[in-house]
Every structure is written in C-alpha cells, then in structure tokens.
Design a protein around this motif. Structure first.
Motif, PDB file in Angstrom:
ATOM      1  N   VAL A  24       0.683  -1.166  -0.006  1.00  0.00           N
ATOM      2  CA  VAL A  24       0.117  -0.085  -0.122  1.00  0.00           C
ATOM      3  C   VAL A  24       1.124   1.283   0.055  1.00  0.00           C
ATOM      4  O   VAL A  24       0.622   2.220  -0.797  1.00  0.00           O
ATOM      5  CB  VAL A  24      -0.817   0.043   1.206  1.00  0.00           C
ATOM      6  CG1 VAL A  24      -1.911   1.377   1.356  1.00  0.00           C
ATOM      7  CG2 VAL A  24      -1.849  -0.905   1.092  1.00  0.00           C
ATOM      8  N   GLU A  25       1.859   1.391   1.069  1.00  0.00           N
ATOM      9  CA  GLU A  25       2.647   2.573   0.929  1.00  0.00           C
ATOM     10  C   GLU A  25       3.460   2.833  -0.301  1.00  0.00           C
ATOM     11  O   GLU A  25       3.864   3.680  -0.822  1.00  0.00           O
ATOM     12  CB  GLU A  25       3.705   2.298   2.125  1.00  0.00           C
ATOM     13  CG  GLU A  25       2.953   2.425   3.598  1.00  0.00           C
ATOM     14  CD  GLU A  25       3.901   2.178   4.726  1.00  0.00           C
ATOM     15  OE1 GLU A  25       5.091   2.196   4.556  1.00  0.00           O
ATOM     16  OE2 GLU A  25       3.478   2.197   5.831  1.00  0.00           O
ATOM     17  N   SER A  33       4.430  10.835  -6.324  1.00  0.00           N
ATOM     18  CA  SER A  33       5.203  11.431  -6.977  1.00  0.00           C
ATOM     19  C   SER A  33       4.877  11.440  -8.482  1.00  0.00           C
ATOM     20  O   SER A  33       5.249  12.809  -9.113  1.00  0.00           O
ATOM     21  CB  SER A  33       6.474  10.552  -7.316  1.00  0.00           C
ATOM     22  OG  SER A  33       6.037   9.317  -7.908  1.00  0.00           O
ATOM     23  N   GLU A  34       3.936  10.891  -8.930  1.00  0.00           N
ATOM     24  CA  GLU A  34       3.237  11.114 -10.270  1.00  0.00           C
ATOM     25  C   GLU A  34       2.509  12.577 -10.293  1.00  0.00           C
ATOM     26  O   GLU A  34       2.361  13.069 -11.165  1.00  0.00           O
ATOM     27  CB  GLU A  34       2.656  10.200 -10.685  1.00  0.00           C
ATOM     28  CG  GLU A  34       3.775   8.717 -11.090  1.00  0.00           C
ATOM     29  CD  GLU A  34       2.657   7.743 -11.526  1.00  0.00           C
ATOM     30  OE1 GLU A  34       1.409   7.706 -11.954  1.00  0.00           O
ATOM     31  OE2 GLU A  34       3.368   6.706 -11.833  1.00  0.00           O
ATOM     32  N   TYR A  35       1.809  12.753  -9.078  1.00  0.00           N
ATOM     33  CA  TYR A  35       0.808  13.644  -9.121  1.00  0.00           C
ATOM     34  C   TYR A  35       1.544  14.765  -8.308  1.00  0.00           C
ATOM     35  O   TYR A  35       0.553  15.747  -7.720  1.00  0.00           O
ATOM     36  CB  TYR A  35      -0.367  13.296  -8.497  1.00  0.00           C
ATOM     37  CG  TYR A  35      -1.447  12.673  -9.446  1.00  0.00           C
ATOM     38  CD1 TYR A  35      -2.703  13.197  -9.998  1.00  0.00           C
ATOM     39  CD2 TYR A  35      -1.234  11.233  -9.647  1.00  0.00           C
ATOM     40  CE1 TYR A  35      -3.389  12.645 -10.966  1.00  0.00           C
ATOM     41  CE2 TYR A  35      -1.705  10.695 -10.855  1.00  0.00           C
ATOM     42  CZ  TYR A  35      -2.924  11.438 -11.308  1.00  0.00           C
ATOM     43  OH  TYR A  35      -3.693  10.679 -12.187  1.00  0.00           O
ATOM     44  N   GLU A  38       3.128  15.358  -1.608  1.00  0.00           N
ATOM     45  CA  GLU A  38       3.947  14.752  -0.698  1.00  0.00           C
ATOM     46  C   GLU A  38       3.566  13.552  -0.354  1.00  0.00           C
ATOM     47  O   GLU A  38       2.689  13.366   0.190  1.00  0.00           O
ATOM     48  CB  GLU A  38       3.828  15.873   0.459  1.00  0.00           C
ATOM     49  CG  GLU A  38       5.000  15.646   1.656  1.00  0.00           C
ATOM     50  CD  GLU A  38       6.483  15.467   1.201  1.00  0.00           C
ATOM     51  OE1 GLU A  38       6.978  14.392   1.552  1.00  0.00           O
ATOM     52  OE2 GLU A  38       6.751  16.235   0.450  1.00  0.00           O
ATOM     53  N   PRO A  39       4.446  12.415  -0.356  1.00  0.00           N
ATOM     54  CA  PRO A  39       4.213  11.111  -0.125  1.00  0.00           C
ATOM     55  C   PRO A  39       3.848  11.153   1.293  1.00  0.00           C
ATOM     56  O   PRO A  39       2.750  10.075   1.619  1.00  0.00           O
ATOM     57  CB  PRO A  39       5.516  10.354  -0.292  1.00  0.00           C
ATOM     58  CG  PRO A  39       6.232  11.041  -1.178  1.00  0.00           C
ATOM     59  CD  PRO A  39       5.887  12.549  -0.978  1.00  0.00           C
ATOM     60  N   SER A  44      -0.487   9.641   5.386  1.00  0.00           N
ATOM     61  CA  SER A  44      -1.197  10.116   6.524  1.00  0.00           C
ATOM     62  C   SER A  44      -2.545   9.829   6.928  1.00  0.00           C
ATOM     63  O   SER A  44      -3.347   9.725   7.792  1.00  0.00           O
ATOM     64  CB  SER A  44      -0.706  11.480   7.048  1.00  0.00           C
ATOM     65  OG  SER A  44      -1.430  12.306   6.155  1.00  0.00           O
ATOM     66  N   ILE A  45      -3.375   9.817   5.636  1.00  0.00           N
ATOM     67  CA  ILE A  45      -4.553   9.991   5.381  1.00  0.00           C
ATOM     68  C   ILE A  45      -5.084   8.660   4.634  1.00  0.00           C
ATOM     69  O   ILE A  45      -6.428   8.666   4.527  1.00  0.00           O
ATOM     70  CB  ILE A  45      -5.424  11.153   5.053  1.00  0.00           C
ATOM     71  CG1 ILE A  45      -5.001  11.430   3.327  1.00  0.00           C
ATOM     72  CG2 ILE A  45      -5.046  12.334   5.840  1.00  0.00           C
ATOM     73  CD1 ILE A  45      -5.549  12.556   2.901  1.00  0.00           C
TER      74      ILE A  45
END
Length: 209
Positions: A24-25, A33-35, A38-39, A44-45
């Motif tokens: 998942v991570e 990174s594509e959009y 910030e990872p 976090s959500i």
C-alpha cells in the motif's frame, strides 16, 4: 468485552486480515510522485479509505472525472504488487476457529474487487462474503459496507463484531451499530494486540455458552 453474543465477525482487509502495508505504501508513494503530492501527506490519510476519498482531500481542485482517473491509477499501481503480501499473524488460525465454531464472517474493504481478490488470494484467504468499495454507495467511514455485510450474513449489525486497524474503519463499524475490535493501539470496544487474542476470546466465549 463479552463476546458471547457475537453472531458474526466482519473484518477489514488491509492491515487486519492481510499484511499488505508495504505494498500500500509503495503504491501511494509512487502515485504521489506522479501527482506532485508529498508522499507523507498521502500516507497520513490514505489507510482504510477508498482511493477517491483520499485523492479529493489531497487534490481538492480536481473535478470528478480527474479524481476517477487518479484513483484508477492508484489502484493500478497495487494490482500486481503482491510479492510480500501475506496473512497477518493469527489470521488463518482465527478463521479456522470461526469455521470450527460455525460463526459466519465477511471481509469489508475499501479496495475494489480485483485488488481484494488478488490480495486475499495471495494471503490464502477465501471469505464467505466479500464487500468491496464497488458494492456500496459510500465507502468508509460511512457504515454502508458493514451494514451490507451484516445483511448478507443475515445477522443484525448489533450482534456483529467489526475488526479494524484504521480509525476510519472503526468509525464505519460504530456507525453501523456494531461492536468493534481495534488493532494497532486504536480504541475500540475491544483492543487487540493481534488476532490471536481474538481467537482465544471467541473460543472461550463459545465454551462458556
């Protein structure tokens, strides 16, 4: 918590029955990174939520069509990433115990059916009932998925135990009127260190009946 009145167990999938946290991570980090997101903000959500809900919070300027495309991309990054996906500790023993007790159970997940079947298959788990994000009008934290699972199992929601590892899923279980069991230090009616604890609890309650 008295488990003697439990009539069915409703499980979340990722992080609860299936150890897919790393996959998942990886998917969210690559998507971020594509959009140009910030990872850490995504991670976090994202846990426990349908992808489109997470994306709407991260990129509120996107219209519905763009959100759908972004969510499809995020899921596509996960479909074939199964190399380290396995059952969580105690999961298979717990499911074997439920079978021995004759207690129905279901999986309720924010994944789509393709991803759910891929991950459950990799973990060696075949649910009696599977409810995915495609089966409901609203995903977690709305109660729709858990209410649908309870109906399909023909067990009143108040006699169901929802097992979750994310607050958004616990909110869904509470909203459905179910009892809740929480992993990863979260607060539920029952707090679990792991699924083995639930195996012992259900076995003991069955013996006491």
């Amino acid at each position: 918590m008295d488990l003697s009145d439990i009539g069915a167990v409703l499980f979340d999938m990722d992080g609860t029955l299936v150890d897919s946290d790393a996959a998942v991570e990886r998917a969210w980090e690559r998507w971020a990174s594509e959009y140009a997101v910030e990872p850490a903000a995504a991670l976090s959500i994202a846990h426990g939520r349908p992808a489109d809900q997470t994306i709407r919070r991260l990129l509120p300027a996107l219209d519905d069509a763009a959100v759908a495309v972004a969510a499809a991309r995020q899921l596509a990054l996960q479909y074939d990433d199964l190399s380290d996906v396995t059952a969580t500790p105690g999961a298979l023993e717990l499911l074997s115990t439920l079978a021995r007790l004759g207690m129905p159970w279901a999986v309720v997940t924010s994944a789509d059916v393709r991803l759910a079947e891929a991950r459950l298959g990799a973990a060696g788990i075949a649910p009696q009932v599977l409810v995915t994000v495609e089966d409901v009008d609203e995903g977690k934290p709305a109660p729709d998925g858990y209410l649908r699972a309870a109906a399909l199992l023909d067990v009143p929601p108040g006699r169901c135990l929802v097992v979750e590892d994310a607050e958004v899923g616990l909110q869904a279980g509470r909203a459905a009127g179910a009892m809740t069991a929480a992993l990863k230090g979260l607060d539920g009616d029952l707090r679990l260190v792991d699924l083995t604890q639930l195996t012992y609890g259900l076995s003991g309650s069955a013996t006491a009946r």
